[in-house]
Structures are given as structure tokens and as C-alpha cells.
Enzyme design. Structure first.
Site, PDB file in Angstrom:
ATOM      1  N   GLU A  56      -8.982  -1.508   5.512  1.00  0.00           N
ATOM      2  CA  GLU A  56      -7.747  -1.698   6.294  1.00  0.00           C
ATOM      3  C   GLU A  56      -8.076  -1.800   7.781  1.00  0.00           C
ATOM      4  O   GLU A  56      -7.537  -2.626   8.508  1.00  0.00           O
ATOM      5  CB  GLU A  56      -6.791  -0.532   6.046  1.00  0.00           C
ATOM      6  N   GLU A 107      -5.547   8.366  17.917  1.00  0.00           N
ATOM      7  CA  GLU A 107      -6.063   9.738  18.106  1.00  0.00           C
ATOM      8  C   GLU A 107      -6.949  10.126  16.919  1.00  0.00           C
ATOM      9  O   GLU A 107      -8.057  10.659  17.089  1.00  0.00           O
ATOM     10  CB  GLU A 107      -4.907  10.747  18.214  1.00  0.00           C
ATOM     11  N   GLN A 148       0.858  -1.198   0.000  1.00  0.00           N
ATOM     12  CA  GLN A 148       0.000   0.000   0.000  1.00  0.00           C
ATOM     13  C   GLN A 148       0.892   1.245   0.000  1.00  0.00           C
ATOM     14  O   GLN A 148       1.551   1.529   1.001  1.00  0.00           O
ATOM     15  CB  GLN A 148      -0.878  -0.023   1.252  1.00  0.00           C
ATOM     16  N   SER A 182       1.160   6.463   2.563  1.00  0.00           N
ATOM     17  CA  SER A 182       1.814   7.414   3.472  1.00  0.00           C
ATOM     18  C   SER A 182       3.100   7.979   2.874  1.00  0.00           C
ATOM     19  O   SER A 182       3.818   7.288   2.150  1.00  0.00           O
ATOM     20  CB  SER A 182       2.165   6.737   4.791  1.00  0.00           C
TER      21      SER A 182
END
Ligand SMILES: Cc1cc2nc3c(=O)[nH]c(=O)nc-3n(C[C@H](O)[C@H](O)[C@H](O)COP(=O)(O)OP(=O)(O)OC[C@H]3O[C@@H](n4cnc5c(N)ncnc54)[C@H](O)[C@@H]3O)c2cc1C
Length: 417
Positions: free
Chosen positions: A256, A386, A138, A141
Site C-alpha cells: 500500500e 507520525e 481493503q 481499519s
């Protein structure tokens, strides 16, 4: 007595069908050892038959049982969520892997291609994802874009019927072994960040793709940096429309969360009657089970593991009819990640000095330390706890949205570090 969810008649029938398939494909003696609850005999059969998870992936991947929810024509069963639960519980019972060696392919790329891919893409990729012949990674990022993924900078510029990709990704799990990557790239810098993205399938062996493994604190190199220098990607590898990459990426991200929430330190299965208590081996690793504080923590962890399994079961059961997972996937992902950390921390605490210094070759101690260190990543990978809590606050509880300073601003004009 342990809480059980009873099979419906249809589930009983399906369980019998799957067991009979397992009996056909597993080495002689395997099923008999499982039925007898004889772990040493099972370990012996496993060792003598040279069980190999890659070969196993090929076996189950060429059967319809690897992805019961996928359409029949692409290797699945066009089935229902409960079938997946039954299969998983039988895999646990037979001490077989419950997670594909091609987790990112089966869990992320497959569902995205099924929802947004062309017929030709589905034909080309899906079956080889299931069989594990082609491993996927993947490529989302970047060094400056993790939680704020849609701000990413890797660019793809159109050139005839190809795209030319330049930029850098990071944290790319198993890129060093992957044949294909799911790439999210910026194709239009002059529109707001979510609108200028396009989704591609990239051949990881194409000229200009450079993969550099990163070493983790566990000692292994699970993830990588990936650099793209003038990599040419055919337009036929574009998934979805130009500029619609964020919608496709959301399918990947939602799936995911479900895939990662399914990875647990517990091989728990509360259906199908696991003979050996699934916590047995964990309990064996706790030296003083008479200490009242140890017992309190163990009981608390046990409660959490039950809550986690039952919540996952309920969430999955709610996804009937092949619906895509929604924000509720975030709840399980956050709980599972933090539970894994609590549980692996307790294993370290309970073992004292033996958890931090051991005789070389002590596999239990090594495994315990590895698990503890690896679990740190659980609250980061696949979306941090978070950020997922923000999502739950907004999408489930209906609280006001997080501050968005770049809303409506063309990406090229947004200030970045
Ligand atoms: C083991 C592992 C494997 C991974 N594999 C892959 C992979 O295969 N492919 C891939 O594309 N990515 C992968 N990732 C990347 C992962 O998705 C990112 O690390 C994650 O999304 C967080 O991004 P970041 O690391 O840039 O942290 P940042 O986004 O920079 O966040 C830093 C800190 O700020 C907090 N934060 C950020 N924004 C907010 C906010 N709005 N509100 C509150 N807090 C906030 C975060 O929670 C975090 O604590 C992997 C990560 C790990 C750890």
C-alpha cells in the site's frame, strides 16, 4: 537542460515494444499527436474517440503491461522493476492513466494473493483484478483501530467449512463499488493481538454486508462504513493460515505504501523524453510568476519534485528480483504525502481570492480546491506520517521501539475504549 536517466539497450528495446503496442490499441491520431507534441490535437482525438478510463483498464489489463512484475501465468510478465518505470513513463507521455481504476486490487490485493494465496485463489482472482472487471477494497481499519491496526475487533468464528463474521470497518475506500474485500478479522481473542488474526476474501454482495458511504469535505463519497452481520465466508476464501493474518496484512500494508507513494500531483517522467514540460500546466495556474517570493516557492517545490521522483526510482530499482517492498516504502510515502500538501497549498496561496471563490463552471478553480482539500488525507491514509516516522526510526535507524503496553497480553484482556 533537464536531468535525464538514459535508457539501457534493453530498456530502449522494451520501450519500443510498448510504444508499438500503444500504437496498435490507441485510436487513430493519438500517437501522431504525441509524437508531434501537439496537445490540442491530442485533446481532440481523446474527445472524439470517447476515451473511457474503464474501457482503457480493460485494454491494458488484458495485456501483460498492466502488472509487469506479476507472474506470467497470472497476467503479468515475470518482469523487472525497470519495466514498470518504462511503462509508466510512456503512459505519462501518451497522457494515459498511470494509476489503475482498481488501485487497491492491483496495488494491494494482487501482491498479497501472489505471496500468500492458494493456487485456486490466484486463478480465480488475479486476471480480473488486472482487467478491472472486479474491483477490490481493503477492510482493515475500524473505529477503534487505525494506527494500532492489530487491535481490531471484527470477529470471525468458525462454523463447519465456513466462518461467520460480525463487526464494523470504517474508511473503506470504494467499498460501494467493490466486488471483493480484503478482510482482516479476529479469529482468536485469547492470544496476543497480532497472533489472533486471519485474512479473508469477502464477497461484498454477500448477505449481511452493509455499505454506508461517508461524505468527505471534497463533496464526494470516496470511503464508507461497512457493517458485517452474520456474514458467511467460505473457508476456501481464507488467505494464509488461521492466525497468520498479520503476516499477510503486512504484505498488503507494505505494498500500500508503495502504491500510495506512486500517486503524485506531478505527472513527471524523467525518462523517455516528455516533450511538454511536465510542470507547464501547474505553472499556468500561477498568476504572478514575477513575484520573487512566488518564484522562491516554485523553485523549492520543483527541487522537491525532482528529489521525490529520483528517490522513488532508486527505491524501485533496489527492489529487483521481485522482492517485497521493505520499510523504505515509508520514506517515499511520507515525503510524497507532505509534498502534495505543500504543492496544493501553494496553488491556493498563489491564487488568492480566486482560489476560494470562483464563477461556477471554472474547472481549473474547482480542481485546485478539490486537490487542496483531498491532499489533507494524504498524511493519514495508508498509515499516518507520525506512525510511519516511528517505523523509520525503529526499522531503518535502529532506534528503541515505541512503547507497547499490551505486548504479550491476550487481546481479550487488553483495555480498549
Ligand atoms: C482517504 C482515506 C482513505 C482510507 N482508506 C482506507 C481503506 O480503504 N481501508 C482501510 O482499512 N483503511 C483506510 N483508511 C484508514 C487509514 O488507514 C487510517 O485512517 C490510518 O491508519 C489512521 O488511523 P485512525 O484514523 O484510526 O487514526 P488514529 O490511529 O486514531 O490516530 C490519531 C492520531 O494519533 C497519531 N498516532 C497514533 N498512534 C501513534 C503513535 N504510536 N505514535 C505517534 N502518533 C500516533 C496518528 O498519527 C494520528 O495523528 C483511509 C483513510 C483515509 C484518510
Amino acid at each position: 537542460m533537464r536531468w535525464q536517466i538514459e535508457d539501457t539497450p534493453a530498456q530502449l528495446e522494451f520501450r519500443a515494444e510498448f510504444r508499438s503496442w500503444l500504437a496498435q490499441v490507441l485510436p487513430d491520431g493519438w500517437v501522431a499527436a504525441v509524437e508531434a507534441g501537439d496537445d490540442p490535437a491530442l485533446e481532440k482525438v481523446k474527445a472524439e474517440s470517447g476515451f473511457n478510463p474503464f474501457a482503457w483498464q480493460g485494454t491494458i489489463g488484458r495485456s501483460p503491461y498492466a502488472a509487469p512484475l506479476w507472474p506470467k501465468e497470472y497476467g503479468g510478465m515475470s518482469g523487472e522493476v525497470w519495466m514498470q518505470q518504462v511503462i509508466r513513463s510512456e503512459l505519462v507521455r501518451h497522457r494515459l492513466p498511470t494509476v489503475s481504476i482498481n488501485l487497491l486490487g492491483v496495488g494491494l490485493a494482487g501482491p498479497t494473493l501472489i505471496e500468500h494465496g492458494t493456487e485456486a485463489q490466484k486463478e480465480r482472482y488475479l486476471r480480473k483484478i488486472l482487467s478491472g472487471e472486479e474491483i477490490w477494497c481493503q477492510l482493515f481499519s475500524e473505529p477503534g483501530s487505525g494506527s494500532d491496526l492489530s487491535s481490531l475487533a471484527t470477529g470471525a468464528v468458525g462454523d463447519g467449512d465456513e466462518w461467520v463474521v460480525n463487526g464494523q470497518k470504517v474508511w473503506t475506500t470504494i467499498a460501494q463499488f467493490a466486488k471483493f474485500g480484503m478482510l482482516l478479522a479476529r479469529t482468536d481473542p485469547d492470544v496476543p493481538k497480532h497472533e489472533g488474526l486471519t485474512y479473508f476474501v469477502v464477497d461484498m454482495k454477500a448477505p449481511g454486508v452493509e455499505v454506508r458511504p461517508l461524505k468527505q469535505m471534497t463533496g464526494s463519497s470516496e470511503f464508507n462504513e461497512v457493517f458485517f452481520t452474520d456474514v458467511r465466508v467460505p473457508d476456501a476464501n481464507r488467505v494464509g493460515q488461521v492466525g497468520d493474518g498479520w503476516r499477510c496484512a503486512r504484505t498488503t500494508l507494505m505494498n500500500e505504501r508503495v502504491a500510495l507513494a506512486g500517486i503524485s500531483l506531478d505527472p513527471v517522467s524523467f525518462t523517455g523524453g516528455v516533450r511538454r514540460h511536465p510542470w507547464q500546466s501547474y505553472l499556468e495556474g500561477v498568476p504572478d510568476r514575477t513575484d520573487p517570493l512566488v518564484r522562491q516557492r516554485l523553485a523549492q517545490l520543483y527541487i522537491e519534485s525532482e528529489v521525490k521522483e529520483i528517490t522513488a526510482y532508486r527505491a524501485n530499482s533496489a527492489r529487483l528480483g521481485g522482492q517485497q517492498p521493505g520499510p523504505e516504502g515509508a520514506v517515499n510515502k511520507v515525503f510524497n504525502a507532505e509534498y502534495n500538501q505543500r504543492r496544493s497549498s501553494f496553488a491556493i496561496d498563489a491564487n488568492g481570492m480566486a482560489a476560494v471563490a470562483w464563477v461556477p463552471g471554472d474547472q481549473r478553480a474547482e480542481g485546485r480546491a478539490q486537490t487542496f482539500l483531498r491532499a489533507r488525507a494524504n498524511t493519514i491514509e495508508g498509515g499516518t506520517s507520525e506512525v510511519l516516522r516511528n517505523q523509520m526510526a525503529e526499522r531503518i535507524l535502529g532506534l528503541p521501539r515505541d512503547v507497547e503496553v499490551d505486548k504479550g497480553v491476550p487481546w481479550a484482556e487488553v483495555r480498549r475504549n
